[in-house]
Design a protein around this motif. Structure first.
Motif, PDB file in Angstrom:
ATOM      1  N   UNK A  91      84.089-103.779 -73.224  1.00  0.00           N
ATOM      2  CA  UNK A  91      85.201-102.823 -73.277  1.00  0.00           C
ATOM      3  C   UNK A  91      85.584-102.305 -71.898  1.00  0.00           C
ATOM      4  N   UNK A  92      84.894-102.772 -70.858  1.00  0.00           N
ATOM      5  CA  UNK A  92      85.227-102.363 -69.491  1.00  0.00           C
ATOM      6  C   UNK A  92      85.009-103.537 -68.552  1.00  0.00           C
ATOM      7  N   UNK A  93      85.865-103.598 -67.542  1.00  0.00           N
ATOM      8  CA  UNK A  93      85.816-104.706 -66.593  1.00  0.00           C
ATOM      9  C   UNK A  93      85.924-104.161 -65.178  1.00  0.00           C
ATOM     10  N   UNK A  94      84.979-104.545 -64.337  1.00  0.00           N
ATOM     11  CA  UNK A  94      85.011-104.165 -62.930  1.00  0.00           C
ATOM     12  C   UNK A  94      86.111-104.958 -62.238  1.00  0.00           C
ATOM     13  N   UNK A  95      86.834-104.288 -61.345  1.00  0.00           N
ATOM     14  CA  UNK A  95      87.921-104.939 -60.612  1.00  0.00           C
ATOM     15  C   UNK A  95      87.739-104.708 -59.119  1.00  0.00           C
ATOM     16  N   UNK A  96      87.604-105.804 -58.385  1.00  0.00           N
ATOM     17  CA  UNK A  96      87.588-105.703 -56.919  1.00  0.00           C
ATOM     18  C   UNK A  96      88.866-106.305 -56.360  1.00  0.00           C
ATOM     19  N   UNK A  97      89.322-107.355 -56.969  1.00  0.00           N
ATOM     20  CA  UNK A  97      90.563-108.048 -56.619  1.00  0.00           C
ATOM     21  C   UNK A  97      91.182-108.527 -57.922  1.00  0.00           C
ATOM     22  N   UNK A  98      92.429-108.972 -57.866  1.00  0.00           N
ATOM     23  CA  UNK A  98      93.064-109.569 -59.039  1.00  0.00           C
ATOM     24  C   UNK A  98      93.615-110.940 -58.668  1.00  0.00           C
ATOM     25  N   UNK A  99      92.996-111.960 -59.199  1.00  0.00           N
ATOM     26  CA  UNK A  99      93.497-113.323 -59.010  1.00  0.00           C
ATOM     27  C   UNK A  99      94.484-113.635 -60.131  1.00  0.00           C
ATOM     28  N   UNK A 100      95.159-114.749 -60.011  1.00  0.00           N
ATOM     29  CA  UNK A 100      96.078-115.173 -61.072  1.00  0.00           C
ATOM     30  C   UNK A 100      95.310-115.353 -62.377  1.00  0.00           C
ATOM     31  N   UNK A 101      94.096-115.889 -62.306  1.00  0.00           N
ATOM     32  CA  UNK A 101      93.275-116.073 -63.507  1.00  0.00           C
ATOM     33  C   UNK A 101      92.888-114.726 -64.109  1.00  0.00           C
ATOM     34  N   UNK A 102      92.564-113.749 -63.257  1.00  0.00           N
ATOM     35  CA  UNK A 102      92.233-112.405 -63.738  1.00  0.00           C
ATOM     36  C   UNK A 102      93.428-111.786 -64.465  1.00  0.00           C
ATOM     37  N   UNK A 103      94.595-111.919 -63.865  1.00  0.00           N
ATOM     38  CA  UNK A 103      95.798-111.359 -64.467  1.00  0.00           C
ATOM     39  C   UNK A 103      96.081-112.003 -65.820  1.00  0.00           C
ATOM     40  N   UNK A 104      95.876-113.294 -65.913  1.00  0.00           N
ATOM     41  CA  UNK A 104      96.076-113.998 -67.179  1.00  0.00           C
ATOM     42  C   UNK A 104      95.100-113.466 -68.241  1.00  0.00           C
ATOM     43  N   UNK A 105      93.859-113.258 -67.850  1.00  0.00           N
ATOM     44  CA  UNK A 105      92.847-112.741 -68.780  1.00  0.00           C
ATOM     45  C   UNK A 105      93.194-111.317 -69.214  1.00  0.00           C
ATOM     46  N   UNK A 106      93.663-110.488 -68.276  1.00  0.00           N
ATOM     47  CA  UNK A 106      94.040-109.116 -68.611  1.00  0.00           C
ATOM     48  C   UNK A 106      95.206-109.109 -69.593  1.00  0.00           C
ATOM     49  N   UNK A 107      96.194-109.970 -69.351  1.00  0.00           N
ATOM     50  CA  UNK A 107      97.328-110.064 -70.281  1.00  0.00           C
ATOM     51  C   UNK A 107      96.836-110.382 -71.691  1.00  0.00           C
ATOM     52  N   UNK A 108      95.943-111.342 -71.796  1.00  0.00           N
ATOM     53  CA  UNK A 108      95.410-111.736 -73.107  1.00  0.00           C
ATOM     54  C   UNK A 108      94.632-110.588 -73.742  1.00  0.00           C
ATOM     55  N   UNK A 109      93.831-109.876 -72.952  1.00  0.00           N
ATOM     56  CA  UNK A 109      93.068-108.747 -73.488  1.00  0.00           C
ATOM     57  C   UNK A 109      93.982-107.639 -73.979  1.00  0.00           C
ATOM     58  N   UNK A 110      95.009-107.317 -73.216  1.00  0.00           N
ATOM     59  CA  UNK A 110      95.942-106.249 -73.609  1.00  0.00           C
ATOM     60  C   UNK A 110      96.677-106.648 -74.876  1.00  0.00           C
ATOM     61  N   UNK A 111      97.126-107.889 -74.947  1.00  0.00           N
ATOM     62  CA  UNK A 111      97.829-108.340 -76.154  1.00  0.00           C
ATOM     63  C   UNK A 111      96.900-108.289 -77.370  1.00  0.00           C
ATOM     64  N   UNK A 112      95.661-108.693 -77.192  1.00  0.00           N
ATOM     65  CA  UNK A 112      94.701-108.620 -78.292  1.00  0.00           C
ATOM     66  C   UNK A 112      94.412-107.174 -78.670  1.00  0.00           C
ATOM     67  N   UNK A 113      94.333-106.308 -77.672  1.00  0.00           N
ATOM     68  CA  UNK A 113      94.017-104.892 -77.915  1.00  0.00           C
ATOM     69  C   UNK A 113      95.043-104.224 -78.807  1.00  0.00           C
ATOM     70  N   UNK A 114      96.293-104.661 -78.736  1.00  0.00           N
ATOM     71  CA  UNK A 114      97.362-104.033 -79.526  1.00  0.00           C
ATOM     72  C   UNK A 114      97.726-104.829 -80.776  1.00  0.00           C
ATOM     73  N   UNK A 115      97.021-105.920 -81.008  1.00  0.00           N
ATOM     74  CA  UNK A 115      97.359-106.742 -82.183  1.00  0.00           C
ATOM     75  C   UNK A 115      96.802-106.169 -83.466  1.00  0.00           C
TER      76      UNK A 115
END
Length: 135
Positions: free
Chosen positions: A111-135
């Motif tokens: 339920x929590x993710x450490x962030x030091x940088x945001x790569x394109x892959x990280x952003x893709x994963x965050x998008x998927x998590x947010x979409x799942x979170x509201x589904x």
């Protein structure tokens, strides 16, 4: 006897309540940007990207601040939030999800993710998590 015209006290109270709700919703995004402005440049950049990703992935979530952190809510309940590293003098920022997020997976899930940088892959994963979170 003269007939009263105008709104009743109850109707006036309801209109004031609705106006406060609309103002709070409009001010939520301003509050998020104000919170981001107070962060270090590095955390601000992360927070701004998180804000853009959440707004794009779940436009129905309402931006607000939660304990001074940028957060995104549905029906008044915070679904996810961004905590900058300096908030608690930590070495990384954090993207967190509350129990109102629909991330349940088996008997244990992150339920929590450490962030030091945001790569394109990280952003893709965050998008998927947010979409799942509201589904």
């Amino acid at each position: 006897m003269a007939e009263k015209t105008g709104f009743t006290a109850e109707e006036k109270a309801a209109m004031r309540a609705r106006a406060r709700e609309l103002k709070a919703a409009a001010d939520g995004e301003s509050a998020v940007f104000a919170a981001l402005e107070e962060m270090s440049p590095h955390d601000r950049a992360l927070g701004e990207r998180i804000h853009a990703i959440v707004k794009e992935s779940a436009p129905d979530l309402t931006p607000k601040t939660w304990y001074g952190m940028p957060a995104y809510a549905r029906d008044g309940k915070v679904v996810c939030f961004f905590r900058n590293a300096e908030k608690f003098k930590e070495r990384y920022a954090m993207l967190g999800f509350n129990d109102s997020a629909s991330l349940d997976e088996g008997s244990m899930w992150p339920v929590a993710f450490a962030l030091k940088e945001l790569t394109a892959a990280d952003e893709k994963r965050i998008r998927a998590l947010v979409k799942k979170a509201v589904s």
